[in-house]
Design a protein around this motif. Structure first.
Motif, PDB file in Angstrom:
ATOM      1  N   ARG A  38      27.969  18.978  43.584  1.00  0.00           N
ATOM      2  CA  ARG A  38      27.849  17.973  42.520  1.00  0.00           C
ATOM      3  C   ARG A  38      26.409  17.642  42.189  1.00  0.00           C
ATOM      4  NH1 ARG A  38      30.149  14.547  46.186  1.00  0.00           N
ATOM      5  NH2 ARG A  38      29.195  12.783  45.159  1.00  0.00           N
ATOM      6  N   GLN A  39      25.480  18.083  43.037  1.00  0.00           N
ATOM      7  CA  GLN A  39      24.076  17.643  42.890  1.00  0.00           C
ATOM      8  C   GLN A  39      24.082  16.120  42.727  1.00  0.00           C
ATOM      9  OE1 GLN A  39      20.963  19.940  42.578  1.00  0.00           O
ATOM     10  NE2 GLN A  39      22.461  20.805  43.983  1.00  0.00           N
ATOM     11  N   ALA A  40      24.761  15.444  43.648  1.00  0.00           N
ATOM     12  CA  ALA A  40      24.972  13.995  43.533  1.00  0.00           C
ATOM     13  C   ALA A  40      23.642  13.254  43.615  1.00  0.00           C
ATOM     14  CB  ALA A  40      25.896  13.546  44.669  1.00  0.00           C
ATOM     15  N   PRO A  41      23.546  12.129  42.912  1.00  0.00           N
ATOM     16  CA  PRO A  41      22.271  11.402  42.927  1.00  0.00           C
ATOM     17  C   PRO A  41      21.921  10.860  44.316  1.00  0.00           C
ATOM     18  CG  PRO A  41      23.911  10.292  41.520  1.00  0.00           C
ATOM     19  CD  PRO A  41      24.532  11.546  42.014  1.00  0.00           C
ATOM     20  N   ILE A  42      20.666  11.017  44.681  1.00  0.00           N
ATOM     21  CA  ILE A  42      20.124  10.457  45.927  1.00  0.00           C
ATOM     22  C   ILE A  42      18.803   9.804  45.563  1.00  0.00           C
ATOM     23  CG2 ILE A  42      19.033  11.122  48.141  1.00  0.00           C
ATOM     24  CD1 ILE A  42      21.281  12.890  48.673  1.00  0.00           C
ATOM     25  N   TYR A  43      18.561   8.598  46.134  1.00  0.00           N
ATOM     26  CA  TYR A  43      17.383   7.828  45.743  1.00  0.00           C
ATOM     27  C   TYR A  43      16.426   7.620  46.900  1.00  0.00           C
ATOM     28  CZ  TYR A  43      20.558   6.834  41.906  1.00  0.00           C
ATOM     29  OH  TYR A  43      21.418   6.957  40.857  1.00  0.00           O
ATOM     30  N   GLY A  67      13.403  12.250  48.213  1.00  0.00           N
ATOM     31  CA  GLY A  67      12.621  11.149  48.769  1.00  0.00           C
ATOM     32  C   GLY A  67      13.363  10.156  49.643  1.00  0.00           C
ATOM     33  N   ALA A  68      14.597  10.498  50.092  1.00  0.00           N
ATOM     34  CA  ALA A  68      15.345   9.558  50.941  1.00  0.00           C
ATOM     35  C   ALA A  68      14.837   9.602  52.378  1.00  0.00           C
ATOM     36  CB  ALA A  68      16.826   9.926  50.918  1.00  0.00           C
ATOM     37  N   LEU A  69      15.103   8.519  53.128  1.00  0.00           N
ATOM     38  CA  LEU A  69      14.836   8.549  54.568  1.00  0.00           C
ATOM     39  C   LEU A  69      15.944   9.374  55.222  1.00  0.00           C
ATOM     40  CD1 LEU A  69      13.233   7.511  57.097  1.00  0.00           C
ATOM     41  CD2 LEU A  69      14.968   5.721  57.260  1.00  0.00           C
ATOM     42  N   CYS A  70      15.579  10.421  55.939  1.00  0.00           N
ATOM     43  CA  CYS A  70      16.569  11.335  56.518  1.00  0.00           C
ATOM     44  C   CYS A  70      16.622  11.193  58.031  1.00  0.00           C
ATOM     45  CB  CYS A  70      16.244  12.779  56.132  1.00  0.00           C
ATOM     46  SG  CYS A  70      16.378  13.027  54.347  1.00  0.00           S
TER      47      CYS A  70
END
Ligand code: UD1
Ligand code: BG6
Length: 359
Positions: free
Chosen positions: A95-100, A128-131
């Motif tokens: 889906r290439q889902a949104p990640i912020y 750019g999310a904290l992983c």
């Protein structure tokens, strides 16, 4: 080395009291006159503030690791007050889902090398999310490429079907939930009660005998034990090569009820928690349709829950959010015995690999 066991899966199921102890070792502070009871996760302590400020937390995993995250989700939501979403790695990518940037993404993987999960990690890093990683394998790609994380320390798992890693993952995610919501802390004695409970779980051989030539098996759960239904069914599918489906009990009337008859075996998880009275009503409705029930209930509840008819699996009561750690064990044993009785390879099921490093 399998020691006294015939198969790795059997050994790993029985090892759970020890693997859970190792998972928790050094991470729980008992408390005392001056110290508060608390959880210390060395790998997360410098990142807790950032995690608490995130807009949402997203769990990503595949297979059993996804199910473990699903089992921990209610507790993380409760203790953190942050919305927690679930993503299957391949689906998120499809889906290439949104990640912020203000998302915390938790990657759950026993091996730390699953291609789908790694691709999702790369995608989340780009966004750019904290992983955060939760893995059993020190030095694995997920451990190396996440910003921080927790090793589950369950010891190496050889059986392709994951068992002890599942329970250690849930326990780690419960500890992560406690660390994030640091003011709500479960006590050490409760955890010890779980280990004790695991040691005393019954053997599941006879139940397996009665299911040996079935074509299909359903498992109904809800709340904390929705994950148990999914994971129990996954185990039966993976190793016993029998069709099995884990179903959210709240969806029963929206389709699955049509399958119910005298022949299809149905496991209903009805241990004591806030879903208990709803599960009692599910049992009544299945009985009214002459469903062939196997009910998992809390010790001492057998008569009340199923009124003497059908098969019963009694399990010890632990704190609600950790009940999935106990409840999965009889289902692991059931799938193990069913596999042996049906004559299939327990440790290396047909067509499956321990670590799937291609998409
Ligand atoms: C660490 C040591 C442990 C030692 C303990 C003493 C390691 C691997 N662990 O355990 O041997 O007994 O300190 O205090 O040396 N990490 C990731 N992603 C992951 C998993 C972990 O980035 O998926 C990072 C963590 O943020 C941390 C490091 O790896 O920086 C080690 O994690 P973990 O083993 O969980 O830390 P401790 O329990 O503190
Ligand atoms: C494979 C295994 O499909 O990968 C499963 O056969 C496992 O047992 C899944 O749950 C995910 O693996 P990992 O290592 O990312 O937890």
């Amino acid at each position: 080395n399998k020691g006294k066991y015939e198969h790795y899966m059997q050994k790993e199921i029985h090892e759970q009291p020890e693997s859970l102890t190792t998972t928790m070792r050094g991470r729980l502070i008992r408390g005392g006159s001056s110290k508060r009871k608390s959880v210390l996760l060395g790998g997360l302590k410098d990142h807790l503030k950032t995690i608490r400020r995130s807009r949402r937390i997203v769990f990503i995993g595949c297979g059993t690791s996804y199910n473990a995250a699903l089992a921990a989700r209610p507790l993380l939501e409760e203790l953190s007050g942050i919305p927690v979403m679930m993503e299957i790695a391949s689906d998120l990518l499809d889906r290439q889902a949104p990640i912020y940037r203000d998302d915390t993404i938790i990657f759950v993987s026993q091996s730390g090398e699953t291609a789908d999960t790694l691709n999702a990690l790369e995608y989340a890093l780009e966004n750019g999310a904290l992983c955060v990683g939760i893995t059993n394998t020190v030095g694995s790609a997920i451990a190396r490429n996440t910003h921080c994380g927790v090793h589950i320390n369950a010891g190496s798992e050889i059986g392709v079907a994951s068992t002890k890693a599942y329970t250690s993952q849930i326990v780690v995610m419960a500890m992560v939930s406690l660390a994030i919501g640091a003011d709500t802390i479960s006590s050490k004695p409760r955890r010890e009660a779980i280990i004790e409970s695991l040691l005393n779980l019954p053997e599941m051989k006879d139940l397996a005998q009665s299911l040996i030539s079935e074509q299909s098996l359903l498992m109904f759960g809800r709340g904390y034990n929705y994950a148990t239904a999914l994971e129990g069914a996954l185990k039966v599918k993976e190793v016993a090569l029998m069709h099995s489906e884990g179903i959210l009990a709240g969806e029963m009337k929206h389709g699955p009820l049509a399958l119910v008859d005298e022949n299809l075996p149905i496991v209903v998880i009805a241990t004591r928690d806030q879903s208990f009275s709803k599960q009692q009503s599910v049992i009544q409705q299945l009985k009214a349709r002459k469903g062939r029930l196997i009910v998992m209930c809390t010790e001492g509840d057998a008569a009340a829950v199923c009124g003497g008819s059908g098969r019963v699996i009694e399990v010890p009561l632990v704190v609600d959010c950790l009940q999935p750690v106990v409840n999965i064990v009889p289902l692991q044993l059931l799938s193990y015995h069913l596999t042996v009785l049906r004559g299939y390879n327990v440790d290396q099921p047909r067509n499956l690999a321990k670590s799937v490093t291609t998409e």
